[in-house]
Write a protein that holds these residues in place. Structure first.
Motif, short mmCIF file in Angstrom:
data_model
loop_
_atom_site.label_atom_id
_atom_site.label_comp_id
_atom_site.label_asym_id
_atom_site.label_seq_id
_atom_site.Cartn_x
_atom_site.Cartn_y
_atom_site.Cartn_z
N VAL A 356 0.85 -1.18 0.00
CA VAL A 356 0.00 0.00 0.00
C VAL A 356 0.88 1.24 0.00
O VAL A 356 1.64 1.46 0.96
CB VAL A 356 -0.94 0.02 1.22
CG1 VAL A 356 -1.86 1.24 1.16
CG2 VAL A 356 -1.77 -1.26 1.27
N GLU A 357 0.80 2.01 -1.08
CA GLU A 357 1.57 3.25 -1.15
C GLU A 357 0.69 4.37 -0.62
O GLU A 357 -0.43 4.59 -1.10
CB GLU A 357 1.99 3.54 -2.57
CG GLU A 357 2.91 4.76 -2.71
CD GLU A 357 3.37 4.97 -4.14
OE1 GLU A 357 2.82 5.88 -4.80
OE2 GLU A 357 4.26 4.23 -4.58
N ILE A 358 1.19 5.09 0.38
CA ILE A 358 0.41 6.16 1.01
C ILE A 358 1.19 7.47 0.96
O ILE A 358 2.42 7.49 0.86
CB ILE A 358 0.05 5.83 2.47
CG1 ILE A 358 1.34 5.70 3.31
CG2 ILE A 358 -0.80 4.58 2.56
CD1 ILE A 358 1.08 5.65 4.80
N LEU A 359 0.43 8.55 1.03
CA LEU A 359 1.00 9.89 1.17
C LEU A 359 0.71 10.34 2.60
O LEU A 359 -0.45 10.46 3.01
CB LEU A 359 0.37 10.85 0.17
CG LEU A 359 0.79 12.32 0.25
CD1 LEU A 359 2.29 12.46 -0.05
CD2 LEU A 359 -0.03 13.16 -0.72
N ARG A 360 1.77 10.54 3.37
CA ARG A 360 1.63 10.96 4.77
C ARG A 360 2.63 12.07 5.05
O ARG A 360 3.84 11.90 4.84
CB ARG A 360 1.87 9.78 5.71
CG ARG A 360 1.76 10.15 7.19
CD ARG A 360 2.25 9.01 8.07
NE ARG A 360 1.39 7.83 7.95
CZ ARG A 360 1.69 6.64 8.49
NH1 ARG A 360 2.84 6.49 9.14
NH2 ARG A 360 0.86 5.64 8.35
N ASP A 361 2.13 13.19 5.50
CA ASP A 361 2.99 14.34 5.80
C ASP A 361 3.88 14.69 4.61
O ASP A 361 5.09 14.91 4.75
CB ASP A 361 3.86 14.06 7.04
CG ASP A 361 3.03 13.82 8.29
OD1 ASP A 361 1.94 14.43 8.39
OD2 ASP A 361 3.44 13.02 9.14
N ARG A 362 3.27 14.67 3.41
CA ARG A 362 3.94 15.04 2.16
C ARG A 362 5.04 14.07 1.77
O ARG A 362 5.86 14.37 0.90
CB ARG A 362 4.50 16.47 2.24
CG ARG A 362 3.43 17.53 2.45
CD ARG A 362 4.03 18.92 2.46
NE ARG A 362 3.00 19.93 2.67
CZ ARG A 362 3.23 21.24 2.71
NH1 ARG A 362 4.48 21.70 2.56
NH2 ARG A 362 2.24 22.09 2.91
N GLU A 363 5.08 12.90 2.37
CA GLU A 363 6.06 11.88 2.03
C GLU A 363 5.35 10.61 1.55
O GLU A 363 4.29 10.25 2.07
CB GLU A 363 6.96 11.54 3.23
CG GLU A 363 7.89 12.67 3.65
CD GLU A 363 8.83 12.23 4.77
OE1 GLU A 363 8.81 11.02 5.12
OE2 GLU A 363 9.57 13.08 5.28
N ILE A 364 5.94 9.98 0.54
CA ILE A 364 5.39 8.73 0.02
C ILE A 364 6.01 7.56 0.79
O ILE A 364 7.23 7.48 0.93
CB ILE A 364 5.68 8.57 -1.48
CG1 ILE A 364 4.96 9.67 -2.28
CG2 ILE A 364 5.24 7.20 -1.98
CD1 ILE A 364 3.45 9.53 -2.28
#
Length: 472
Positions: A356-364
């Protein structure tokens, strides 16, 4: 009198002189000038070869190989059912029972193995008493129904033949691209296979509005009777099972829809191996991002799936996915809407691992998640915690639909009706309740007034005795 005639004569003479001068000098100059600027048309000789663009010089796609690899794998499906005729006044007066009549439905199917397994749509064979299969060479076989999945509209049939049958090769529907050429092959009128061509118009289409579908959309013509037929790529590989058309007339008007082959393949493998479909979940809830949704969730991104909540005891929770994360990919599949996510998960089983690729705090970030069984997820409804029926319970009791009461804090339902943990809710207001998704749809429709709108509840006790109660 003479003066008047003299004036008239002079006037006429002046007009003649003026007109002659205009014709002699002015008009002649204008004609010369106009002809000098006019370009003469250039006529083409009969042997003239016009220059063409690269687009026009490109060879048209050749579907002959794809058609040859497909048409013998597509069959005609005939469903014969016995239906009761509505009782007439005379039947009621004389106490006669309503008579049954034969009803025939037709569709298409696809041979997927040399030993006679055939895939078609669930709606093609629903209610059937007998099913017959006609091959492209006009041989006819009786078929048995192995299993169905109503959610994906997939059914699996089996016929027995002494010879190996011409099975189709499965393709990878995940790698199919928008704009790619496809063929729709069906056997709608038992006139041997029919082929139409088009392109993939879109992927992961949901026609229900419930985020429960993930169709391939194509402009290849599909009409009634083509349901259950094959959608193939330019090499003849199966990438979809033709299922639906979008039409106000019941006939094709531009777009048709197919169940992706990866979903269909997983469904039939589950039916063969387990007897029913193994549903897996990621364990997140939320919504697809758009400009409006991004503003509502308070994020800058406008694509992806926004995680609002993470279910306890699920793979997502254990892997560390958090509320506020934005899912952008599952493995190599781009996620821009919910049907992208749900469609890919339908190709997976419980305990499968997806990245699962997520975007969290502007980081992938890429997080491996082990998928969970769908029956571990619960929903709160009128102070009851409800869950899907466990698979082991379905196999033990042959009860496949309903939701089980995990806990009950509703004093009225507990004290007056005795509904306790272990009871099974099967219907609300004559609406069949098959899974917790049906409960969620009921709540979404009526909102905070859901409890006030219930007038009939159908349920089973722990002894599996069916009961119902009317509230008013």
């Amino acid at each position: 009198m003479k003066k008047i005639l003299t004036l008239v004569f002079i006037s006429m003479l002046g007009g003649i002189i003026a007109l002659s001068a205009y014709t002699l000098f002015l008009e002649k100059e204008q004609i010369v000038k106009f002809e000098g600027e006019q370009e003469q048309p250039q006529f083409l000789n009969a042997n003239y070869n016009a220059k063409t663009t690269n687009v026009l010089n490109t060879n048209a796609p050749d579907f002959t190989v794809a058609a040859e690899n497909t048409i013998n794998s597509v069959v005609h499906v005939k469903n014969t059912a016995l239906v009761s005729r509505a009782a007439s006044f005379e039947d009621l007066f004389y106490g006669r029972q309503s008579q049954q009549r034969t009803q025939v439905g037709t569709g298409s199917g696809v041979i997927i193995s040399p030993d006679g397994y055939i895939i078609t749509n669930n709606h093609v064979i629903t209610g059937s008493n007998t099913i017959s299969i006609t091959l492209n060479d006009n041989r006819v076989f009786d078929a048995i129904l192995i299993g169905t999945d109503e959610k994906t509209d997939i059914a699996l049939l089996k016929i027995e033949s002494e010879d190996d049958l011409p099975a189709i090769e499965f393709g990878d529907s995940d790698t199919a691209k928008v704009g790619e050429w496809v063929l729709a092959v069906g056997n709608p009128f038992n006139l041997t296979s029919t082929v139409t061509a088009g392109i993939i118009s879109a992927k992961a289409r949901d026609l229900s509005g419930k985020n429960s579908q993930s169709f391939i959309q194509t402009d290849a013509a599909i009409n009634p009777g083509n349901s259950g037929g094959a959608l193939v790529n330019s090499t003849g590989q199966l990438i979809g099972i033709n299922t639906a058309i979008s039409s106000q007339t019941g006939s094709y008007i531009g777009y048709s829809f197919a169940v992706p082959s990866n979903i269909a393949k997983k469904v039939i493998q589950d039916i063969i191996e387990y007897g029913d479909v193994q549903e897996s979940i990621l364990g997140v809830s939320g919504g697809a991002l758009s400009s409006r949704a991004a503003q509502e969730f308070g994020v800058n991104a406008t694509q992806g799936f926004f995680v609002k909540d993470v279910e306890d005891n699920t793979g997502a929770k254990k892997a560390g996915i958090k509320s506020g994360d934005i899912i952008t990919k599952l493995d190599n599949i781009e996620i821009s809407k919910f049907s992208d996510l749900s469609g890919y998960l339908k190709t997976k089983r419980p305990n499968d691992v997806v990245n699962v690729e997520i975007l969290r705090d502007r980081e992938i970030k890429s997080i491996p998640v082990t998928l969970s069984k769908s029956d571990i997820v619960s929903v709160d409804f009128i102070d009851m915690e409800l869950r899907n029926l466990p698979q082991r319970f379905k196999k033990k009791t042959d009860i496949t639909e309903g939701v089980v009461v995990q806990s009950n804090k509703n004093k009225y339902l507990y004290t007056k009706l005795g509904i306790r943990p272990g009871y099974i809710i099967t219907g609300i207001n004559d609406i069949p309740i098959k899974t917790i998704e049906d409960i969620q749809e009921f709540v979404a429709k009526y909102g905070s007034n859901a409890q006030d709108t219930i007038f009939k509840l159908e349920y089973m006790n722990t002894n599996l005795e069916r009961k119902e109660v009317l509230f008013r």
